[in-house]
Design a protein around this motif. Structure first.
Motif, mmCIF file in Angstrom:
data_model
loop_
_atom_site.group_PDB
_atom_site.id
_atom_site.type_symbol
_atom_site.label_atom_id
_atom_site.label_comp_id
_atom_site.label_asym_id
_atom_site.label_seq_id
_atom_site.Cartn_x
_atom_site.Cartn_y
_atom_site.Cartn_z
ATOM 1 N N ASN A 42 79.368 -18.403 52.809
ATOM 2 C CA ASN A 42 77.870 -18.463 52.836
ATOM 3 C C ASN A 42 77.494 -17.236 51.955
ATOM 4 N N GLU A 94 72.988 -25.727 52.305
ATOM 5 C CA GLU A 94 73.513 -25.262 53.789
ATOM 6 C C GLU A 94 74.312 -23.919 53.674
ATOM 7 N N ARG A 95 74.481 -23.547 52.367
ATOM 8 C CA ARG A 95 75.171 -22.364 52.187
ATOM 9 C C ARG A 95 74.399 -20.786 52.242
ATOM 10 N N VAL A 96 73.100 -21.069 51.571
ATOM 11 C CA VAL A 96 72.419 -19.940 51.382
ATOM 12 C C VAL A 96 71.255 -19.828 52.445
ATOM 13 N N SER A 97 70.948 -18.482 52.632
ATOM 14 C CA SER A 97 69.692 -18.050 53.331
ATOM 15 C C SER A 97 69.094 -16.816 52.669
ATOM 16 N N LYS A 129 84.415 -16.109 55.328
ATOM 17 C CA LYS A 129 84.077 -16.876 56.723
ATOM 18 C C LYS A 129 85.182 -15.936 57.799
#
Length: 225
Positions: A118, A162-165, A197
């Motif tokens: 992520n 879905e990996r980034v914020s 992870k």
């Protein structure tokens, strides 16, 4: 002796990273196979991050030499720091076209070399109050800058959403003093953090061994009776 010290420091870094990235309390017991396995797994993932760091150092060699980008291993992961002045015009949140090339290099590594990790994108500003740019505060500016980088990586370069914020910290996490022009420039930044992870470990309190009270505490309890 020196090798043992370095090994101990490395294990401590692994444990600190695990606690930072996990919302659970992790208790390791000496000799327990599951804990040894967990440490080995974390060590492997940190080693992968070190390899990614070397790869990015090679691909961003010019940007690093020009002090536009900085790479460092931190407790939260591998941190890629851009000076905001490189990515954005003053008071703006639209990425400069001249910054695309560097972001493209990072996006390629994210997609090809660490596709299962992520990515957190953090926006930061100096403490100069917003006056003419139209933003309500430095929070909004830093958040929109982080979102601009997120949208570029996800929508333009194909990094899985879905990996980034993204998050904006405004002026509240400075890395230098805001009392000087140079310090304020360093504080205006965007950090792209590659997160290793880490599998969360859940412990049922019912299965946790009860610790005996320390001798000093027992003495204090007896005195209160």
């Amino acid at each position: 002796m020196l090798r043992d010290v370095k090994k101990g420091m490395w294990v401590f870094f692994i444990l600190a990273l695990a606690v930072t990235l996990s919302s659970c309390t992790i208790i390791f017991q000496k000799g327990r196979k599951s804990d040894v396995s967990q440490i080995e797994t974390l060590s492997k993932r940190l080693s992968e991050l070190e390899d990614v760091k070397k790869l990015l150092e090679e691909r961003l060699k010019q940007e690093i030499a020009d002090k536009q980008v900085k790479l460092e291993m931190a407790e939260k992961g591998l941190v890629i720091t851009f000076l905001a002045d490189i990515l954005f015009d003053s008071g703006k949140a639209e990425i400069r076209p001249t910054a695309y090339a560097a972001l493209d290099k990072i996006a390629r590594v994210l997609s090809e070399n660490v596709p299962d990790m992520n990515v957190g994108i953090e926006g930061h500003t100096d403490n100069v109050a917003i006056k003419h740019s139209g933003w309500k505060s430095n929070w909004e500016l830093s958040a929109h800058r982080a979102l601009s980088v997120l949208h570029y990586l996800a929508n333009k370069k194909g990094v899985a959403g879905e990996r980034v914020s993204a998050i904006g910290y405004g002026e509240f996490r400075p890395v230098a003093s805001n009392d000087s022009k140079e310090g304020r420039q360093l504080n205006r930044r965007v950090e792209i953090v590659i997160l290793p992870k880490v599998t969360k470990i859940k412990k049922a309190e019912a299965n946790m061994p009860q610790e005996a009270p320390a001798a000093e505490e027992v003495g204090q309890e007896e005195n209160l009776k």
